[in-house]
Write an enzyme that holds these catalytic residues in place. Structure first.
Site, mmCIF file in Angstrom:
data_model
loop_
_atom_site.group_PDB
_atom_site.id
_atom_site.type_symbol
_atom_site.label_atom_id
_atom_site.label_comp_id
_atom_site.label_asym_id
_atom_site.label_seq_id
_atom_site.Cartn_x
_atom_site.Cartn_y
_atom_site.Cartn_z
ATOM 1 N N TYR A 72 7.864 2.744 17.988
ATOM 2 C CA TYR A 72 8.184 2.231 16.503
ATOM 3 C C TYR A 72 9.451 1.223 16.535
ATOM 4 O O TYR A 72 9.164 0.157 15.994
ATOM 5 C CB TYR A 72 8.196 3.412 15.709
ATOM 6 C CG TYR A 72 8.484 2.974 14.199
ATOM 7 C CD1 TYR A 72 7.486 2.617 13.650
ATOM 8 C CD2 TYR A 72 9.933 2.932 13.582
ATOM 9 C CE1 TYR A 72 7.468 2.150 11.909
ATOM 10 C CE2 TYR A 72 9.910 2.546 11.934
ATOM 11 C CZ TYR A 72 8.722 2.279 11.547
ATOM 12 O OH TYR A 72 8.887 1.914 10.168
ATOM 13 N N ASP A 82 -9.046 -3.408 9.309
ATOM 14 C CA ASP A 82 -7.992 -3.130 10.079
ATOM 15 C C ASP A 82 -7.389 -4.151 10.535
ATOM 16 O O ASP A 82 -8.034 -5.288 11.175
ATOM 17 C CB ASP A 82 -8.706 -2.549 11.392
ATOM 18 C CG ASP A 82 -7.989 -2.012 12.521
ATOM 19 O OD1 ASP A 82 -6.684 -2.399 12.507
ATOM 20 O OD2 ASP A 82 -8.603 -1.475 13.469
ATOM 21 N N VAL A 83 -5.921 -4.303 10.422
ATOM 22 C CA VAL A 83 -5.440 -5.330 10.644
ATOM 23 C C VAL A 83 -5.124 -5.964 12.098
ATOM 24 O O VAL A 83 -4.559 -6.849 12.460
ATOM 25 C CB VAL A 83 -3.784 -5.516 9.986
ATOM 26 C CG1 VAL A 83 -4.354 -5.327 8.290
ATOM 27 C CG2 VAL A 83 -3.233 -4.385 10.543
ATOM 28 N N ILE A 95 11.961 5.710 3.270
ATOM 29 C CA ILE A 95 11.439 5.770 1.800
ATOM 30 C C ILE A 95 10.318 6.706 1.544
ATOM 31 O O ILE A 95 9.688 7.204 2.770
ATOM 32 C CB ILE A 95 10.847 4.234 1.485
ATOM 33 C CG1 ILE A 95 11.837 3.285 2.096
ATOM 34 C CG2 ILE A 95 10.215 4.161 0.463
ATOM 35 C CD1 ILE A 95 12.930 3.079 1.156
ATOM 36 N N SER A 106 -1.335 2.484 0.016
ATOM 37 C CA SER A 106 -0.253 3.529 -0.075
ATOM 38 C C SER A 106 1.099 2.919 0.040
ATOM 39 O O SER A 106 1.580 1.797 0.349
ATOM 40 C CB SER A 106 -0.458 4.429 1.448
ATOM 41 O OG SER A 106 0.456 5.272 1.478
ATOM 42 N N GLY A 107 2.050 3.888 -0.382
ATOM 43 C CA GLY A 107 3.451 3.661 -0.530
ATOM 44 C C GLY A 107 4.103 2.328 -0.862
ATOM 45 O O GLY A 107 3.572 1.798 -1.900
ATOM 46 N N ASP A 148 -6.665 -2.753 3.066
ATOM 47 C CA ASP A 148 -6.074 -1.668 3.967
ATOM 48 C C ASP A 148 -7.294 -0.918 4.866
ATOM 49 O O ASP A 148 -8.365 -1.311 4.474
ATOM 50 C CB ASP A 148 -5.653 -0.642 2.913
ATOM 51 C CG ASP A 148 -4.792 0.291 3.618
ATOM 52 O OD1 ASP A 148 -3.438 0.424 3.348
ATOM 53 O OD2 ASP A 148 -4.924 1.439 4.473
ATOM 54 N N THR A 189 7.678 7.998 1.273
ATOM 55 C CA THR A 189 5.924 7.537 1.033
ATOM 56 C C THR A 189 5.002 8.645 2.494
ATOM 57 O O THR A 189 5.758 9.377 2.829
ATOM 58 C CB THR A 189 5.808 6.444 1.619
ATOM 59 O OG1 THR A 189 6.095 6.076 3.263
ATOM 60 C CG2 THR A 189 6.526 4.969 1.053
#
Ligand code: NAD
Length: 250
Positions: free
Chosen positions: A156, A62-63, A189, A17-18, A38, A191
């Site tokens: 965040y 999954d990172v 941005i 995505s994005g 991803d 997305t």
């Protein structure tokens, strides 16, 4: 077509995505073999299709899961060769706006686990291959939030501060190994990260943008492609705003 990444192997996280998708497509179209990583396997397949080249592959991961990251990097190297370029774009924001003391622990952990631990795990898995191969280039997605806090987004904002400082730590640790590490810091941005934003919030985001519009993921991909290219060989440990002028004032 520009072929500046011919012979290079890239791994891009958040590639479904994005910004991550646009980076993966751009690098593949300009000659790189690209491992698109991803959680979302359906949308990863769309990225590989958008790249319209045999050089892009999809790897679901999954990172924030250490074993999954190690297995994914091993699979990428086995299929494409040693990795020269790593772009860490996987990221999440807490959809709920709350002050710090109101954030539930699981919501806090989720943001830190993807945005900070995920970045560390990817570097830990990829950098040994770069060391064995004479170097590489890494770009981490930080944010305007790395520099200025937005209200009620403490998890965040904290995570993106850490992305910036981890970028500097890595740049210094590996500078003599010909591995460059930089951070790109987008403003707002257009997305899917904004998918949960209300109409009112979207209007506010556009109203406060100096250029009167949000950024587009292709515009961020252009900056990232430059930073991982050989043209940027003296650029290391930096943080590059791409925010349409938002941090300049006003
Ligand atoms: P996006 O939501 O469009 O894409 C993020 C991708 O990350 C998604 O495909 C998602 O499935 C993936 N992802 C989430 N958790 C994952 C996990 N645990 N493992 C693997 N993949 C996972 O968001 P975007 O706008 O393209 O954001 C990309 C990066 O840029 C993020 O790090 C984000 O914080 C940062 N950023 C975005 C903006 C913005 O306004 N869009 C601004 C500043 C920074």
């Amino acid at each position: 077509m520009n072929d500046r990444f011919n012979g290079k192997v890239a791994l891009v996280t958040g590639a479904a995505s994005g910004i991550g998708r646009e980076v993966a497509v751009r690098l593949a179209r300009e000659g790189a073999r690209v491992a698109c990583v991803d959680l979302n396997s359906d949308r990863l397949a769309e990225t590989v299709e958008a790249a319209s080249t045999e050089r892009a592959i999809a790897l679901t991961c999954d990172v924030s899961d250490a074993d999954a990251v190690d297995a994914t990097v091993a699979a990428a190297v086995a299929q494409l060769g040693a990795i020269n370029i790593l772009v860490n774009s996987a990221g999440v924001a807490d959809p709920n706006q709350r002050r710090l003391h109101e954030i539930p622990l699981d919501a806090w952990d989720k943001v830190q686990n993807v945005n900070v631990r995920g970045l560390f795990l990817m570097k830990r898995a990829v950098i040994p291959h770069m060391l064995d191969n004479g170097g590489g280039a890494i770009v981490n997605l930080a944010s305007v939030a790395s520099f200025r806090a937005t209200p009620r987004a403490g998890s965040y904002v904290t995570s993106k501060g850490a992305v910036l400082t981890m970028t500097r730590a890595a740049a210094i640790d590996y500078a003599k190994d010909n591995i460059r590490v930089n951070a790109v810091c987008p403003g707002t941005i257009n997305t899917d990260i904004l998918a949960n934003a209300s109409e009112d919030v979207m209007q506010m985001l556009v109203a406060r943008a100096p250029q009167g519009r949000l950024g587009e993921p292709e515009e961020v991909a252009s900056l990232i492609a430059f930073l991982v290219s050989d043209e940027a060989r003296h650029i290391n440990g930096g943080s590059y705003l791409i925010d349409g002028g938002r941090c300049a004032g006003g």
